[in-house]
Structures are given as structure tokens and as C-alpha cells.
Design a protein around this motif. Structure first.
Motif, PDB file in Angstrom:
ATOM      1  N   ARG A  73      33.290  43.879 -16.912  1.00  0.00           N
ATOM      2  CA  ARG A  73      34.326  44.884 -17.197  1.00  0.00           C
ATOM      3  C   ARG A  73      34.574  44.995 -18.700  1.00  0.00           C
ATOM      4  NH1 ARG A  73      36.448  42.778 -12.449  1.00  0.00           N
ATOM      5  NH2 ARG A  73      37.910  41.399 -13.546  1.00  0.00           N
ATOM      6  N   TRP A  74      34.617  43.853 -19.393  1.00  0.00           N
ATOM      7  CA  TRP A  74      34.822  43.891 -20.843  1.00  0.00           C
ATOM      8  C   TRP A  74      33.655  44.606 -21.530  1.00  0.00           C
ATOM      9  CZ3 TRP A  74      36.388  38.117 -21.944  1.00  0.00           C
ATOM     10  CH2 TRP A  74      37.713  37.897 -21.551  1.00  0.00           C
ATOM     11  N   ALA A  76      31.678  46.832 -20.185  1.00  0.00           N
ATOM     12  CA  ALA A  76      31.732  48.256 -19.852  1.00  0.00           C
ATOM     13  C   ALA A  76      32.819  48.939 -20.686  1.00  0.00           C
ATOM     14  CB  ALA A  76      31.996  48.439 -18.374  1.00  0.00           C
ATOM     15  N   ASP A  77      33.955  48.296 -20.867  1.00  0.00           N
ATOM     16  CA  ASP A  77      35.031  48.861 -21.698  1.00  0.00           C
ATOM     17  C   ASP A  77      34.584  48.994 -23.140  1.00  0.00           C
ATOM     18  OD1 ASP A  77      36.670  49.034 -19.499  1.00  0.00           O
ATOM     19  OD2 ASP A  77      37.846  47.218 -19.966  1.00  0.00           O
ATOM     20  N   ALA A  78      33.870  47.982 -23.646  1.00  0.00           N
ATOM     21  CA  ALA A  78      33.394  48.016 -25.036  1.00  0.00           C
ATOM     22  C   ALA A  78      32.355  49.116 -25.215  1.00  0.00           C
ATOM     23  CB  ALA A  78      32.817  46.662 -25.426  1.00  0.00           C
ATOM     24  N   ALA A  79      31.512  49.332 -24.218  1.00  0.00           N
ATOM     25  CA  ALA A  79      30.493  50.379 -24.309  1.00  0.00           C
ATOM     26  C   ALA A  79      31.120  51.754 -24.248  1.00  0.00           C
ATOM     27  CB  ALA A  79      29.476  50.217 -23.179  1.00  0.00           C
ATOM     28  N   ASP A  80      32.226  51.892 -23.542  1.00  0.00           N
ATOM     29  CA  ASP A  80      32.901  53.191 -23.439  1.00  0.00           C
ATOM     30  C   ASP A  80      33.612  53.586 -24.720  1.00  0.00           C
ATOM     31  OD1 ASP A  80      32.042  53.525 -20.871  1.00  0.00           O
ATOM     32  OD2 ASP A  80      33.912  52.836 -19.917  1.00  0.00           O
ATOM     33  N   ARG A  81      33.955  52.633 -25.543  1.00  0.00           N
ATOM     34  CA  ARG A  81      34.704  52.931 -26.762  1.00  0.00           C
ATOM     35  C   ARG A  81      33.841  53.440 -27.845  1.00  0.00           C
ATOM     36  NH1 ARG A  81      38.080  47.466 -27.070  1.00  0.00           N
ATOM     37  NH2 ARG A  81      38.716  47.506 -24.948  1.00  0.00           N
TER      38      ARG A  81
END
Length: 81
Positions: A73-74, A76-81
Motif C-alpha cells: 500500500r505504501w 502504491a501510494d508513493a507511485a501515485d504521487r
């Protein structure tokens, strides 16, 4: 006299058959008792011990899976930013 001899022979054969059947039944009964004893030991001792070991082995695995999920999840969140 021949009739008595035949009756005696029949009685001896019947007694031998009974003795053999009785001995077989005794052996089978002893085997059943032994099997019951082993099953009781498994139910009272081995199975609970194995279940506890399985539970203890599963806890770190669950923790590891949870940590992997958090990391994904971290990431995926970092890739989305």
C-alpha cells in the motif's frame, strides 16, 4: 460304540473350533483395546500439541503477510504521487 466314538470326535472338533474362535476373539479384543488407547493418547496429547504448534507457526506468517500488505500500500501510494 461306533456312535459314541463319532459323537466324541464331533465334540472334540467342536471344542477345538470353539477354542480357536475364543482365542481369536481375545486377540481381536486386545487389539481393539490397544487401538482405543492410542486414539485416546492422540486426542488428548498429540493433536492439541500439534494444533498449538500450528497456531504458533501461523502467527508470524500472519504478521509477515500484514507487513507485506502495508508495504504494498505504501509503495502504491508513493507511485501515485
Amino acid at each position: 460304540m461306533a456312535h459314541a466314538g463319532a459323537s466324541y470326535a464331533d465334540a472334540v472338533c467342536a471344542a477345538a473350533e470353539y477354542a480357536a474362535a475364543h482365542a481369536a476373539a481375545e486377540l481381536l479384543g486386545a487389539e481393539v483395546a490397544g487401538a482405543r488407547h492410542r486414539v485416546r493418547a492422540l486426542r488428548r496429547h498429540c493433536i492439541p500439541r500439534l494444533r498449538e504448534a500450528l497456531h504458533r507457526a501461523g502467527l508470524p506468517l500472519e504478521q509477515s503477510e500484514h507487513e507485506d500488505g502495508v508495504r504494498r500500500r505504501w509503495a502504491a501510494d508513493a507511485a501515485d504521487r
